[in-house]
Design an enzyme around this catalytic site. Structure first.
Site, PDB file in Angstrom:
ATOM      1  CG  ASN A  31      -1.864  -1.157   1.138  1.00 45.05           C
ATOM      2  OD1 ASN A  31      -1.906  -1.890   0.098  1.00 45.05           O
ATOM      3  ND2 ASN A  31      -2.646  -1.555   2.327  1.00 45.05           N
ATOM      4  CD  GLN A  68      -4.773  -3.603  -9.216  1.00 43.58           C
ATOM      5  OE1 GLN A  68      -4.006  -4.013  -8.450  1.00 43.58           O
ATOM      6  NE2 GLN A  68      -5.450  -4.334 -10.032  1.00 43.58           N
ATOM      7  CE  LYS A 110     -13.414  17.296 -46.947  1.00 40.69           C
ATOM      8  NZ  LYS A 110     -13.920  18.096 -46.107  1.00 40.69           N
ATOM      9  CG  HIS A 168     -20.274  37.887 -29.006  1.00 49.32           C
ATOM     10  ND1 HIS A 168     -21.070  37.593 -27.808  1.00 49.32           N
ATOM     11  CD2 HIS A 168     -19.821  39.101 -28.521  1.00 49.32           C
ATOM     12  CE1 HIS A 168     -21.089  38.290 -27.029  1.00 49.32           C
ATOM     13  NE2 HIS A 168     -20.328  39.241 -27.382  1.00 49.32           N
ATOM     14  CG  ASN A 180     -10.147  16.921 -44.659  1.00 51.13           C
ATOM     15  OD1 ASN A 180     -10.750  17.689 -44.920  1.00 51.13           O
ATOM     16  ND2 ASN A 180     -10.438  15.651 -44.865  1.00 51.13           N
TER      17      ASN A 180
END
Ligand code: ARG
Length: 460
Positions: free
Chosen positions: A112, A324, A285, A158, A287
């Site tokens: 422990n 654990q 594209k 905004h 990305n």
């Protein structure tokens, strides 16, 4: 089902295969091996100093543990799931290697306090890594700011175009976030680097231990104050994860901006090929997958934080096996945070900014409208009326498809006779930015001061 357990003295029955798999943690906690070994060597040396074991036994233990460390690093170590966790795998191998002395290592100690120390060392090491990465990341943003001191773009509130800011100022906002993350993690580390060794199972021990010397040996400035707390506290992991969650929050905000700015409707930047992917069906594209994945992994890190908070909720003192479950979320999140920091530092360095498109957006968004209102107010018009007249100028420019600065002097004077030729200097976007000289504003002086301060901190 399997072999006799190290704790199996009182057990006659055996564990089924599925229970063994369910309870074992070695599949993931083997990663703590270096920290476990460090903690065990420190413990053995302290036991010898305190006269609990002999100096010869302590050095046999240290030598054996070092040999095990090498076996693990060379991939020669055989991990045995029936031995549950990293701690018992290593201890069992130690007894195989050095015999009787190996069996004395666990004197005055419990798994422990052992696991709590090992995990604290592990988390501390990872947090140091994040900090080094965050400094490099802030340096990368600062460097891009220095290169882009002239570029201006719309600042947004905004998500609507608001006032012109310099690109440098925008990038520096992130550098400051990463500096705060660095500092926050440093603060967190003061609570991670507290040695729990000596708490034993939960109540302390009858052996004459010297926990402070163990702490000193592993480089922790503090030791635990209460043994029950020492073996059950996982605050340090929660804090580490919450620091990581904020790092990801900051990164994901810039990821979002990368995706927006790379969109041709904005067109403020070109993605480097190395950080973009194409589409299997749409040839045009490009990305921003890397930025998107980083934004996505933010959810994983938040998930780890939530998982651990949920695990510790309502746990009675002291150690419970539930604990654990602290390791996998941390390890998973840690990798995401560390990789994201490193990748973002490389990605920001490789972005191509397109100041011409930013300038077009300034015009199209009438980002100098506030300037016109302030100009009229300075000439004596009450601000409300000035605001109204500037609004009318925006409507006129919009109807003509031009910027405020493209309106003729007569057109402007028709809106307010207070307007004179000097208005054009005021409407220049450079002037808008240059006039915001308040500390921390977007003016070039403020930006240069920010860069200087950040460079001093990053040393880059
Ligand atoms: N693998 C355990 C953990 O990570 C170690 C401590 C187990 N202690 C025990 N008494 N069962 O928490």
């Amino acid at each position: 089902m399997s072999t006799k357990k190290m704790w199996g003295g009182r057990f006659a029955g055996v564990t089924s295969g599925i229970v063994e798999r369910y309870t074992a943690s070695v599949d993931f906690d083997w990663r703590l091996y270096a920290e476990d070994i460090r903690g065990s060597i420190a413990h053995a040396r302290m036991l010898a100093r305190q006269g609990v074991i002999s100096a010869e036994e302590a050095s046999a233990i240290a030598g054996g543990l070092e040999a095990i460390g090498r076996e693990i690093e060379q991939g020669a170590f055989v991990w045995r799931p029936e031995l549950e966790d990293v701690h018992m795998n290593i201890e069992s191998r130690l007894s195989e290697l050095i015999g009787e002395a190996g069996k004395k290592l666990h004197t005055g100690r419990s798994r422990n306090d052992q696991v709590a120390l090992g995990f604290r060392l592990y988390v501390a090491g990872r947090l140091e890594g994040w900090r080094a990465g965050l400094k490099r990341l802030a340096a990368a943003f600062t460097a891009r700011a220095g290169e882009n001191a002239q570029a201006l773009l719309p600042g947004y509130t905004h998500m609507q175009p608001a006032q012109p800011v310099s690109l440098a100022h925008h990038l520096l906002a992130y550098a400051w976030m990463f500096k705060r993350d660095f500092e926050r993690i440093g603060d967190c580390l003061t609570r991670v680097k507290v040695s729990p060794l000596g708490a034993a199972a939960l109540a302390g021990t009858t052996y004459p231990l010297d926990p402070a010397s163990v702490a000193a040996e592993v480089g922790f400035p503090e030791i635990f104050k209460n043994s029950l707390d020492a073996v059950s506290d996982r605050d340090f992991v929660v804090e580490a994860l919450s620091c990581g969650a904020l790092v990801m929050a900051h990164l994901s905000r810039f990821c979002e901006e990368i995706a927006l700015w790379a969109n041709p409707n904005f067109g403020y930047l070109r993605l480097p090929d190395g950080f973009a992917t194409g589409s299997s069906i749409m040839p045009q594209k490009k990305n921003p997958d890397v930025a998107e994945l980083m934004r996505g992994k933010t959810g994983r890190v938040y998930g780890a934080l939530t998982a651990l908070l949920t695990t510790i909720k309502g746990l009675p003192l002291s150690y419970n096996r539930d604990l654990q479950e602290d390791k996998e979320p941390f390890m998973d999140a840690e990798a995401a945070v560390a990789d994201s920091i490193e990748i973002m530092a490389a990605m920001v360095a490789a972005l191509t900014f397109l100041p011409e498109r930013m300038r077009q957006a300034l015009r199209a968004g009438f980002l100098n409208a506030t300037e016109l209102a302030d100009y009229l107010a300075a000439k004596g018009l009450p601000f409300r009326e000035a605001h109204h007249a500037a609004g009318a100028a925006v409507a006129l420019a919009e109807s003509k498809g031009c910027g405020l600065e493209d309106l003729g002097i007569e057109e402007l004077r028709a809106l307010s006779p207070l307007i004179q030729d000097d208005v054009y200097a005021v409407l220049s976007y450079e002037a808008c930015v240059a006039r915001r000289t308040t500390p921390g504003g977007t003016s070039p002086e403020s930006v240069m001061a920010q860069i200087a301060e950040l460079q001093e901190w990053t040393g880059a």
